[in-house]
Design an enzyme around this catalytic site. Structure first.
Site, short mmCIF file in Angstrom:
data_model
loop_
_atom_site.label_atom_id
_atom_site.label_comp_id
_atom_site.label_asym_id
_atom_site.label_seq_id
_atom_site.Cartn_x
_atom_site.Cartn_y
_atom_site.Cartn_z
N SER A 95 0.84 -1.20 0.00
CA SER A 95 0.00 0.00 0.00
C SER A 95 0.88 1.25 0.00
O SER A 95 1.60 1.49 -0.96
CB SER A 95 -0.97 -0.04 1.18
OG SER A 95 -1.95 0.96 1.08
N GLN A 253 -4.20 2.00 -7.41
CA GLN A 253 -3.98 1.36 -6.12
C GLN A 253 -4.94 1.87 -5.05
O GLN A 253 -5.30 1.15 -4.12
CB GLN A 253 -2.53 1.61 -5.68
CG GLN A 253 -2.09 0.86 -4.46
CD GLN A 253 -1.18 1.71 -3.59
OE1 GLN A 253 -1.60 2.71 -3.05
NE2 GLN A 253 0.07 1.28 -3.48
#
Length: 313
Positions: A95, A253
């Site tokens: 992340s 993302q």
């Protein structure tokens, strides 16, 4: 030995992280000074002294974890002779850790990474009203099974796979009611453990669309370079080097699944047999050991860890 450096994501932060590193090494202090200057505040003091609830805020945790990781990298470069271009085959991060990996590879500066992560954290926090979203961890099922549970639970709302962390750990994200339904369905299907997570927003799902747009705008104003080694993108589970592909992957993302299990497997398939987690905590080290049991994996975040790291000069 073929090495990868990997960088942790949110949840690995803790009060006091990297303080010993900053006390021992001027290279670490320089990183913290650069991040503090970029943000116009003393984030390093918050990292070292707390309070914990303020450090845990998404807007603080994201740049803080990046700073801890890059401080560790700079110390390894100075003290153990680590050279990313010479000694490391690839980089990856979980992340927000993907931003850290890109900064480590020279795609953008520490200053740009700090500002982007501060903006990213704020945008993700704003995207969903407090209490409207939720996340839950399913322990036991594979990603395909977890995805089927999420699809059944959605019921016209949002419930999606946020993280495929590997080792039978999958995280779901979406509207609170849908995620709660997913827990009930998971338990009925015999999933070993299904628990709500204490998070401030439902990350990595389509509810984050406004945050993705904010990052698209922010990234359009930042010059991206070609990383000195490939960086494995979360949403692609594969290497990227082209700046425009990197930009697109970072935007995707925000709403897409963190395919960490597949990233690790892809790096291993490319020949990586040694994974070094740089920064706070050991979460990724544990996951790697379970995803690729034959690989070596270890975490570096303290002066003692630095001393134990092989000298590569």
């Amino acid at each position: 030995m073929t090495r990868a450096c990997i960088f942790p994501g949110q949840g690995s932060q803790s009060v006091g992280m990297s303080r010993a590193l900053a006390d021992a090494f001027p290279q670490a202090r320089l990183v913290f000074e650069e991040v503090d200057a970029a943000l116009g505040e003393n984030l390093s003091r918050l990292m070292f002294e707390g309070p914990a609830d303020e450090l845990t805020l998404t807007t603080n945790a994201q740049p803080a974890l990046m700073a801890a990781s890059l401080a560790t990298l700079r110390v390894l470069e100075a003290e153990r002779g680590l050279d990313i271009g010479r000694d490391v085959a690839c980089l990856a991060g979980h992340s927000l850790g993907e931003y850290t990996a890109l900064a480590a590879g020279g795609t953008f500066s520490i200053t740009d990474a700090a500002r982007l992560l501060r903006l990213r954290g704020a945008a993700m926090q704003r995207a969903v009203a407090p209490g409207a979203g939720a996340m839950a961890a399913l322990i036991g099922p594979d990603a395909e099974t977890a995805g089927a549970i999420a699809a059944e639970a959605a019921g016209g709302e949002v419930c999606e796979v946020a993280n495929d962390n590997g080792a039978g750990q999958v995280v779901l994200s979406g509207t609170k009611a849908a995620v709660e339904r997913a827990l009930t369905i998971a338990q009925a299907r015999g999933v070993r453990r299904a628990v709500m997570l204490n998070v401030s927003a439902p990350f990595h799902c389509s509810l984050m669309e406004s945050a993705a747009e904010a990052m698209r705008d922010a990234l359009s104003g930042v010059a991206l370079g070609v990383p000195i080694v490939p960086v494995y993108a979360n949403v692609l589970a594969g290497p990227v080097t082209d700046p425009e592909a990197i930009r697109a992957a970072l935007v995707a993302q925000v709403t897409g699944t963190v395919r960490w299990r597949e990233c690790v497997l892809a790096m291993a398939s490319a020949g990586v047999d040694s994974f070094h987690e740089l920064g706070a905590g050991k979460v990724l080290t544990g996951l790697v050991k379970r995803i690729v049991p034959t690989a070596a994996a270890g975490a570096v975040g303290t002066p003692e860890d630095v001393a134990a790291f092989p000298d590569l000069r």
